[in-house]
Design a protein around this motif. Structure first.
Motif, PDB file in Angstrom:
ATOM      1  N   LEU A 122       0.833  -1.187   0.076  1.00  0.00           N
ATOM      2  CA  LEU A 122      -0.120  -0.015   0.077  1.00  0.00           C
ATOM      3  C   LEU A 122       0.945   1.202   0.015  1.00  0.00           C
ATOM      4  CD1 LEU A 122      -2.792  -1.089   2.799  1.00  0.00           C
ATOM      5  CD2 LEU A 122      -2.841  -1.297   0.399  1.00  0.00           C
ATOM      6  N   ALA A 123       2.331   1.146  -0.121  1.00  0.00           N
ATOM      7  CA  ALA A 123       3.083   2.412  -0.030  1.00  0.00           C
ATOM      8  C   ALA A 123       2.499   3.401  -1.080  1.00  0.00           C
ATOM      9  CB  ALA A 123       4.507   1.818  -0.404  1.00  0.00           C
ATOM     10  N   GLU A 124       2.324   3.015  -2.016  1.00  0.00           N
ATOM     11  CA  GLU A 124       1.988   4.047  -3.143  1.00  0.00           C
ATOM     12  C   GLU A 124       0.122   4.205  -3.416  1.00  0.00           C
ATOM     13  OE1 GLU A 124       4.169   5.652  -4.553  1.00  0.00           O
ATOM     14  OE2 GLU A 124       5.705   4.412  -3.502  1.00  0.00           O
ATOM     15  N   THR A 125      -0.316   3.765  -2.412  1.00  0.00           N
ATOM     16  CA  THR A 125      -1.709   4.079  -2.272  1.00  0.00           C
ATOM     17  C   THR A 125      -2.223   4.938  -1.613  1.00  0.00           C
ATOM     18  OG1 THR A 125      -2.074   1.860  -2.759  1.00  0.00           O
ATOM     19  CG2 THR A 125      -4.314   2.796  -1.935  1.00  0.00           C
ATOM     20  N   PRO A 126      -2.832   6.067  -2.129  1.00  0.00           N
ATOM     21  CA  PRO A 126      -3.156   7.461  -1.211  1.00  0.00           C
ATOM     22  C   PRO A 126      -4.245   7.117  -0.185  1.00  0.00           C
ATOM     23  CG  PRO A 126      -3.803   7.643  -3.424  1.00  0.00           C
ATOM     24  CD  PRO A 126      -2.959   6.468  -3.482  1.00  0.00           C
ATOM     25  N   ARG A 127      -4.194   7.718   0.871  1.00  0.00           N
ATOM     26  CA  ARG A 127      -5.259   7.897   1.706  1.00  0.00           C
ATOM     27  C   ARG A 127      -5.713   6.340   2.319  1.00  0.00           C
ATOM     28  NH1 ARG A 127      -7.192  12.359   2.856  1.00  0.00           N
ATOM     29  NH2 ARG A 127      -8.725  11.527   4.181  1.00  0.00           N
TER      30      ARG A 127
END
Length: 283
Positions: A122-127
């Protein structure tokens, strides 16, 4: 490909690969790859003792998809997913964002492997955030930095307790913990819930004893009536898509599953273990 002892370097040092965990057993039941031989052995033992448990886990995951879709379409944009387990296909944030692209999701689990994998995925998943925490420490979970950053408690929040509360022993007051969360939530907040139950005391005890025999921290299989206490002071929604069925908890695979009539317990009397499920709102 399943993990082996050759993967030791890929995991945090606190990961115990000799004792199965609920998150990894569940991952194995869903056909995931983030589990070890000890977890698969535990899965096989559970399935042998109670045939159909793997199917039950998969039905429960499908229920999560329908449940998140339901509350997102009702306008809820914030999700606190407790006992989220290992990331798999169709996670809460992916489902919610089909309706609300800006939905906020905080995943919380007490298994360090969930934190390691979740943060990487999830490192590049916003919010979206993932954290390990004691789920019964309500103030700690709600005061965590990422929770405060992503969740606005003046607005409705969806608390996800999917196949979780049976993992919490009675002495930790699981239903009181849920009430404590909702005491902090705004009106319009909701609960997506399922719990392993049985109406047969022997079956419930045998299943519970089997899980405890692995050395895994767990609670117990409860009766449908006990599991339904979670809905006290909340308003259940109908388990049928057209709203014609009375608002009661039902076996998870029949909750708003088109073509299925909602069933408060499995129609087959030989099935003694099932997931009691329902969605309810705070008004």
């Amino acid at each position: 490909m399943k993990h082996s002892t050759g993967d030791l370097a890929n995991f945090p040092p606190e990961v115990d690969m000799n004792t199965p965990t609920v998150a990894r057993i569940y991952d194995a039941m869903l056909g995931g790859k983030d589990n070890f031989e000890v977890d698969r052995q535990a899965m096989a033992a559970i399935e042998e003792a109670n045939p159909g448990t793997v199917d039950l886990a998969q039905a429960n995951r499908a229920y999560l998809t329908r449940g998140v879709d339901c509350v997102a379409k009702a306008g809820v944009r914030q999700f606190l997913d407790l006992g989220s387990g290992l990331p798999t296909a169709d996670n809460t944030h992916q489902i919610a964002r089909r309706t609300h692209p800006d939905a906020s999701v905080v995943y919380v689990d007490n298994d360090p492997i969930v934190l390691a994998h979740g943060r990487a995925i999830l490192a590049e998943t916003p919010r979206t955030s993932v954290a390990t925490a004691d789920l019964t420490d309500v103030e700690g979970v709600l005061a965590a930095e990422d929770t405060q950053r992503l969740i606005d408690f003046s607005q409705p929040v969806c608390l996800m307790l999917v196949s979780l509360l049976h993992c919490i022993p009675d002495e930790q007051d699981p239903f009181g913990v849920v009430r404590a969360y909702f005491d902090r939530f705004a009106p319009g907040s909701c609960l997506v819930y399922s719990h392993i139950v049985s109406d047969d005391e022997t079956a419930a005890r045998d299943f519970t004893d089997r899980i405890h025999s692995f050395g895994t921290s767990w609670g117990r299989v409860r009766s449908p009536e006990e599991a339904a206490k979670v809905f006290d002071q909340l308003e259940l929604v109908s388990p049928s898509s057209d709203g014609t069925f009375d608002p009661v908890p039902v076996e998870c695979s029949t909750w708003r599953n088109d073509g299925r009539t909602p069933e408060p317990r499995p129609a087959d009397p030989e099935v003694l273990i099932w997931e009691h499920a329902g969605i309810a709102f705070k008004h």
